[in-house]
Design an enzyme around this catalytic site. Structure first.
Site, PDB file in Angstrom:
ATOM      1  CB  SER A 184      -0.869   0.001   1.251  1.00 62.68           C
ATOM      2  OG  SER A 184      -1.542   1.235   1.390  1.00 62.68           O
TER       3      SER A 184
ATOM      4  CE1 TYR B 217      -4.122  -2.362   5.391  1.00 64.61           C
ATOM      5  CE2 TYR B 217      -3.096  -0.251   4.905  1.00 64.61           C
ATOM      6  CZ  TYR B 217      -3.751  -1.388   4.477  1.00 64.61           C
ATOM      7  OH  TYR B 217      -4.022  -1.565   3.140  1.00 64.61           O
TER       8      TYR B 217
HETATM    9  N1  LIG Z   1      -8.857  -0.659  -1.002  1.00 60.85           N
HETATM   10  C1  LIG Z   1      -7.856   0.126  -0.713  1.00 60.85           C
HETATM   11  O1  LIG Z   1      -8.026   1.369  -0.602  1.00 60.85           O
HETATM   12  C2  LIG Z   1      -6.452  -0.437  -0.591  1.00 60.85           C
HETATM   13  C3  LIG Z   1      -5.367   0.437  -0.700  1.00 60.85           C
HETATM   14  C4  LIG Z   1      -4.082  -0.075  -0.599  1.00 60.85           C
HETATM   15  C5  LIG Z   1      -3.878  -1.425  -0.376  1.00 60.85           C
HETATM   16  N2  LIG Z   1      -4.955  -2.264  -0.254  1.00 60.85           N
HETATM   17  C6  LIG Z   1      -4.671  -3.688  -0.010  1.00 60.85           C
HETATM   18  O2  LIG Z   1      -5.233  -4.453  -1.061  1.00 60.85           O
HETATM   19  C7  LIG Z   1      -5.458  -5.782  -0.601  1.00 60.85           C
HETATM   20  C8  LIG Z   1      -6.842  -6.222  -1.033  1.00 60.85           C
HETATM   21  O3  LIG Z   1      -7.806  -5.414  -0.360  1.00 60.85           O
HETATM   22  P1  LIG Z   1      -9.125  -4.881  -1.083  1.00 60.85           P
HETATM   23  O4  LIG Z   1      -9.062  -3.404  -1.088  1.00 60.85           O
HETATM   24  O5  LIG Z   1      -9.344  -5.607  -2.341  1.00 60.85           O
HETATM   25  O6  LIG Z   1     -10.210  -5.287   0.035  1.00 60.85           O
HETATM   26  P2  LIG Z   1     -11.494  -6.228  -0.030  1.00 60.85           P
HETATM   27  O7  LIG Z   1     -12.371  -5.872  -1.191  1.00 60.85           O
HETATM   28  O8  LIG Z   1     -12.091  -6.168   1.333  1.00 60.85           O
HETATM   29  O9  LIG Z   1     -10.873  -7.683  -0.281  1.00 60.85           O
HETATM   30  C9  LIG Z   1     -10.072  -8.296   0.699  1.00 60.85           C
HETATM   31  C10 LIG Z   1      -9.800  -9.746   0.324  1.00 60.85           C
HETATM   32  O10 LIG Z   1      -8.955 -10.325   1.340  1.00 60.85           O
HETATM   33  C11 LIG Z   1      -9.539 -11.553   1.773  1.00 60.85           C
HETATM   34  N3  LIG Z   1      -9.231 -11.818   3.167  1.00 60.85           N
HETATM   35  C12 LIG Z   1      -9.377 -10.985   4.236  1.00 60.85           C
HETATM   36  N4  LIG Z   1      -9.075 -11.626   5.380  1.00 60.85           N
HETATM   37  C13 LIG Z   1      -8.727 -12.906   5.020  1.00 60.85           C
HETATM   38  C14 LIG Z   1      -8.354 -14.067   5.755  1.00 60.85           C
HETATM   39  N5  LIG Z   1      -8.279 -14.062   7.101  1.00 60.85           N
HETATM   40  N6  LIG Z   1      -8.076 -15.194   5.075  1.00 60.85           N
HETATM   41  C15 LIG Z   1      -8.176 -15.225   3.714  1.00 60.85           C
HETATM   42  N7  LIG Z   1      -8.547 -14.172   2.966  1.00 60.85           N
HETATM   43  C16 LIG Z   1      -8.829 -13.029   3.615  1.00 60.85           C
HETATM   44  C17 LIG Z   1     -11.055 -11.356   1.558  1.00 60.85           C
HETATM   45  O11 LIG Z   1     -11.678 -12.632   1.370  1.00 60.85           O
HETATM   46  P3  LIG Z   1     -12.667 -13.354   2.390  1.00 60.85           P
HETATM   47  O12 LIG Z   1     -13.349 -12.304   3.223  1.00 60.85           O
HETATM   48  O13 LIG Z   1     -13.595 -14.113   1.485  1.00 60.85           O
HETATM   49  O14 LIG Z   1     -11.781 -14.263   3.185  1.00 60.85           O
HETATM   50  C18 LIG Z   1     -11.058 -10.573   0.251  1.00 60.85           C
HETATM   51  O15 LIG Z   1     -10.980 -11.454  -0.836  1.00 60.85           O
HETATM   52  C19 LIG Z   1      -5.243  -5.753   0.915  1.00 60.85           C
HETATM   53  O16 LIG Z   1      -3.999  -6.324   1.236  1.00 60.85           O
HETATM   54  C20 LIG Z   1      -5.281  -4.277   1.253  1.00 60.85           C
HETATM   55  O17 LIG Z   1      -4.525  -3.991   2.405  1.00 60.85           O
HETATM   56  C21 LIG Z   1      -6.234  -1.808  -0.361  1.00 60.85           C
END
Ligand SMILES: NC(=O)c1ccc[n+]([C@@H]2O[C@H](COP(=O)([O-])OP(=O)(O)OC[C@H]3O[C@@H](n4cnc5c(N)ncnc54)[C@H](OP(=O)(O)O)[C@@H]3O)[C@@H](O)[C@H]2O)c1
Length: 270
Positions: A143, A157
């Site tokens: 991130s 985080y």
């Molecule tokens: N959105 C943002 O603004 C942003 C910015 C920078 C970085 N990121 C990073 O991008 C990555 C993806 O996040 P996203 O934004 O796509 O969020 P999201 O839409 O909430 O998706 C998160 C994914 O992680 C999985 N996950 C969460 N906890 C888990 C666990 N205990 N075991 C297995 N899978 C798990 C969820 O699947 P299940 O719930 O089905 O397990 C889901 O598929 C993360 O690492 C986040 O930190 C996001």
């Protein structure tokens, strides 16, 4: 691409957001897929879609990465299914909103397991066969938070994302000569379910549109970055400008900006 020559990608957190988008990009490039997360129904629907749209083989692996035995089980299941993983995407993640002492240690320990330990262990387990076959690609979804100064309400985080960036840099430099590329993908605010899951949607809903990107674009740029061998990649021009300023500005000024910005979109503000 015929079946015998198709490479395989393992994507964690493929049931939503950036992981789901990355799975589509990777399938469009002809990779078979192993899709991992906790929500089986979502993974199965995505696997069906990818199989129909791109004629690839997409398998579902239900796993909770907070379970310390999950990475070894994922590795064994891939091996037992005859799957050599050519592209590993460590993407699963979430946010724990609030101050450091607002969560129990058990919550922090699960967070560390999902955000850092599982990614490091999956990398460690899948790397040897990549080296052996002189081809491997690893995307660690970090991130912009791992590049900017830490802010109140963002304790583990930001730390976990900085960890992924440093891990990516070292593993990339150690293994480039073996044909393995590692990229820390560092998105800024991205439209996904992330802020609903962490309960911070209200706080970020006032941020201007230029600060946001679509998961599809983040995924496309991230895929291209690992293929060309870029070790740290920040998607989006606005995010790259922020990252550049961070490198140029004095630390005291950056901390004061972090303090003011923290008030706008974190649950705890100084
Ligand atoms: N959105 C943002 O603004 C942003 C910015 C920078 C970085 N990121 C990073 O991008 C990555 C993806 O996040 P996203 O934004 O796509 O969020 P999201 O839409 O909430 O998706 C998160 C994914 O992680 C999985 N996950 C969460 N906890 C888990 C666990 N205990 N075991 C297995 N899978 C798990 C969820 O699947 P299940 O719930 O089905 O397990 C889901 O598929 C993360 O690492 C986040 O930190 C996001």
């Amino acid at each position: 691409m015929d079946v015998a020559s198709r490479p395989t990608a393992l994507v964690t957190g493929a049931s939503a957001g950036i992981g789901e988008a990355l799975a589509r990009v990777v399938a469009a490039h002809g990779f078979d897929l192993v899709l991992a997360a906790r929500r089986e129904d979502r993974l199965r629907a995505l696997a069906r879609e990818l199989t129909e749209r791109f004629q690839v083989d997409a398998r579902v692996l239900v796993a909770d990465l907070a379970d310390p035995t999950a990475p070894a089980r994922i590795f064994e299941k891939c091996r037992a299914g005859g799957r050599r993983v050519d592209l590993l995407v460590n993407n699963a993640g979430y946010g724990l909103a609030g101050g450091f002492l607002d969560a129990t240690w058990e919550e922090h320990a699960r967070f560390i397991q999902v955000m850092m330990t599982s990614a490091a262990e999956l990398t460690w387990r899948f790397l040897p066969s990549m080296i052996e076959h002189r081809y491997g690609r690893i995307i660690n979804v970090a991130s912009l938070a791992g590049l900017v100064p830490g802010s109140a309400g963002h304790t583990l985080y930001a730390a976990s994302k900085a960890f992924l960036i440093k891990l990516s840099e070292s593993v990339a430099l150690e293994n480039r000569r073996h044909g393995v590329h590692v990229t820390a993908l560092c998105p800024g605010f991205t439209h996904t379910e992330f802020h609903d899951v962490s309960g911070t949607r209200d706080l970020v809903s006032h941020l201007p549109a230029w600060m946001w990107m679509d998961a599809e674009r983040v995924a496309r740029e991230g895929y291209d970055a690992v293929m060309r061998g870029q070790i740290v990649y920040v998607p989006g021009r606005a995010n790259r400008t922020i990252a550049l300023f961070i490198r140029l500005l004095p630390q005291a000024l950056m901390m004061s900006i972090a303090r003011r910005q923290g008030r706008r979109f974190r649950k705890v503000a100084p």
